[in-house]
Design a protein around this motif. Structure first.
Motif, mmCIF file in Angstrom:
data_model
loop_
_atom_site.group_PDB
_atom_site.id
_atom_site.type_symbol
_atom_site.label_atom_id
_atom_site.label_comp_id
_atom_site.label_asym_id
_atom_site.label_seq_id
_atom_site.Cartn_x
_atom_site.Cartn_y
_atom_site.Cartn_z
ATOM 1 N N HIS A 122 2.168 1.987 -3.469
ATOM 2 C CA HIS A 122 1.023 2.321 -4.320
ATOM 3 C C HIS A 122 0.556 3.751 -4.052
ATOM 4 C CE1 HIS A 122 -2.852 0.620 -6.301
ATOM 5 N NE2 HIS A 122 -2.846 1.925 -6.424
ATOM 6 N N LEU A 123 0.401 4.116 -2.782
ATOM 7 C CA LEU A 123 -0.048 5.471 -2.458
ATOM 8 C C LEU A 123 1.008 6.509 -2.828
ATOM 9 C CD1 LEU A 123 -1.882 5.104 0.983
ATOM 10 C CD2 LEU A 123 -2.860 5.230 -1.310
ATOM 11 N N ARG B 8 -11.167 3.931 4.993
ATOM 12 C CA ARG B 8 -10.674 3.924 3.602
ATOM 13 C C ARG B 8 -10.835 5.294 2.966
ATOM 14 N NH1 ARG B 8 -10.172 -0.563 0.129
ATOM 15 N NH2 ARG B 8 -11.186 0.640 -1.522
ATOM 16 N N LEU C 158 -2.699 1.756 9.075
ATOM 17 C CA LEU C 158 -2.894 0.665 8.128
ATOM 18 C C LEU C 158 -2.171 -0.613 8.514
ATOM 19 C CD1 LEU C 158 -2.664 2.649 4.766
ATOM 20 C CD2 LEU C 158 -4.661 2.163 6.183
ATOM 21 N N ALA D 284 -4.997 0.526 -3.577
ATOM 22 C CA ALA D 284 -3.881 0.335 -2.647
ATOM 23 C C ALA D 284 -4.350 -0.220 -1.311
ATOM 24 C CB ALA D 284 -3.155 1.665 -2.421
ATOM 25 N N LEU D 285 -5.613 0.022 -0.984
ATOM 26 C CA LEU D 285 -6.139 -0.370 0.325
ATOM 27 C C LEU D 285 -6.916 -1.681 0.276
ATOM 28 C CD1 LEU D 285 -7.386 3.164 1.467
ATOM 29 C CD2 LEU D 285 -5.104 2.141 1.701
ATOM 30 N N LEU E 231 -6.914 -4.810 2.991
ATOM 31 C CA LEU E 231 -6.627 -4.361 4.349
ATOM 32 C C LEU E 231 -7.918 -4.366 5.162
ATOM 33 C CD1 LEU E 231 -4.243 -1.337 3.625
ATOM 34 C CD2 LEU E 231 -3.631 -3.719 4.082
ATOM 35 N N TRP F 165 0.813 -1.209 0.000
ATOM 36 C CA TRP F 165 0.000 0.000 0.000
ATOM 37 C C TRP F 165 0.849 1.263 0.000
ATOM 38 C CZ3 TRP F 165 0.726 3.632 3.643
ATOM 39 C CH2 TRP F 165 1.274 3.255 4.889
ATOM 40 N N ARG F 166 1.995 1.239 0.703
ATOM 41 C CA ARG F 166 2.811 2.456 0.796
ATOM 42 C C ARG F 166 3.351 2.863 -0.570
ATOM 43 N NH1 ARG F 166 5.970 4.746 5.454
ATOM 44 N NH2 ARG F 166 7.344 6.314 4.517
ATOM 45 N N TYR G 263 -7.844 8.014 1.764
ATOM 46 C CA TYR G 263 -7.799 8.555 0.399
ATOM 47 C C TYR G 263 -7.875 10.075 0.403
ATOM 48 C CZ TYR G 263 -9.452 9.852 -4.238
ATOM 49 O OH TYR G 263 -9.604 10.475 -5.449
#
Length: 292
Positions: free
Chosen positions: A153-154, A207, A285, A196-197, A200, A150-151, A211
């Motif tokens: 991706h974000l 969520r 997260l 990305a989430l 999770l 996720w990291r 975002y």
């Protein structure tokens, strides 16, 4: 296809042409997301955005157990849509050159060489025009395959948004966190980022807040890009050059805050703040003590 258009609009135009030419008739299935990816060589997000745009225009509709098909009794692409594309591209050029203050119906009409009143057949108001150019700016984003985690991706999502603001310094002023507009380009960014989430253990509210926090951080930093562009035009100096030029006057005051040679510019500020934001989201997260 017109190479000057965003990839999703080129796909939309091609499918509309097939409908207009009778290759695809009302009720016929349209290419699926994966078929579009194969045929046009684009990412899933681009294919999804093209289908969303076709559906919004009324060219296609979704039927239970069938999927997306050509809409019944709908023209392939109305003259309104074709003219609107030209209009939006003209408005983008004006905003990129002179900022939002230069954007008006009269200016767009002059750019297109038409009477101002003819534009009102294609747009309801200037407010709609600004929404459409914001959407067109986001539609330019070419989404890569998301990196793992996720990291990462974000981080890429934030960098893509930052790059859009650098291309269009007026854009941050049109992005709302609390009153977002549902248009294909803006929705595609949200969908790609929120992936990305996936997986999770997050409730829907968390969520959305993750975002919105990311979008708001990038937007909040990017509002300075436009003023920096104006300052560069006015002074002929970058922020670093301006800072060095001011040392003879402000040196003693600056020395109370930072050592000589320490520089802050928008890119370094964005990158530093983004990593600290991601550090903070790690607690939410991954839980305390996690970092990836």
């Amino acid at each position: 296809m017109n190479a000057g258009q965003p990839p999703y609009l080129r796909i939309v135009a091609d499918i509309q042409s097939r409908i207009a030419g009778g290759e695809l008739r009302p009720g016929d299935p349209v290419p699926t997301t994966r078929a579009i990816m194969r045929e046009w060589g684009v990412a899933m997000a681009t294919a999804t955005k093209a289908l969303a745009a076709l559906k919004q225009e009324g060219a296609i509709e979704t039927r239970p157990r069938v999927g997306a098909v050509v809409a019944s009794g709908r023209p392939a692409r109305s003259a309104r849509s074709i003219e609107r594309d030209r209009l939006v591209r003209a408005a983008l050029r004006i905003a990129d050159t002179g900022g939002l203050q230069a954007l008006s119906m009269r200016a767009v009409a002059a750019e297109l060489g038409v009477a101002t009143m003819t534009l009102y057949r294609h747009l309801d108001a200037k407010a709609e025009l600004t929404q459409l150019i914001a959407d067109a700016a986001f539609a330019e984003i070419d989404y890569p395959d998301p990196p793992p985690g996720w990291r990462s991706h974000l981080r890429v999502a934030a960098q893509l948004q930052w790059a859009a603001y650098q291309r269009h310094p007026w854009l941050p002023r049109l992005v709302s966190i609390t009153r977002p507009v549902s248009l294909p380009g803006l929705l595609a960014y949200g969908i790609w980022t929120l992936r990305a989430l996936d997986g999770l253990d997050l409730d829907p509210g968390t969520r959305l807040h993750v975002y919105a926090t990311l979008v708001n951080y990038v937007r909040g930093t990017a509002v300075n890009i436009e003023s920096e562009v104006i300052a560069l035009l006015d002074t002929g100096m970058t922020s670093a050059e301006w800072g060095r030029a001011r040392l003879s006057v402000d040196g003693p005051l600056v020395a109370q805050i930072a050592e000589e040679g320490a520089v802050v510019d928008l890119d370094s500020l964005f990158a530093f703040g983004l990593e600290r934001l991601l550090d903070g989201l790690t607690v939410v997260l991954d839980g305390p003590g996690s970092h990836r």
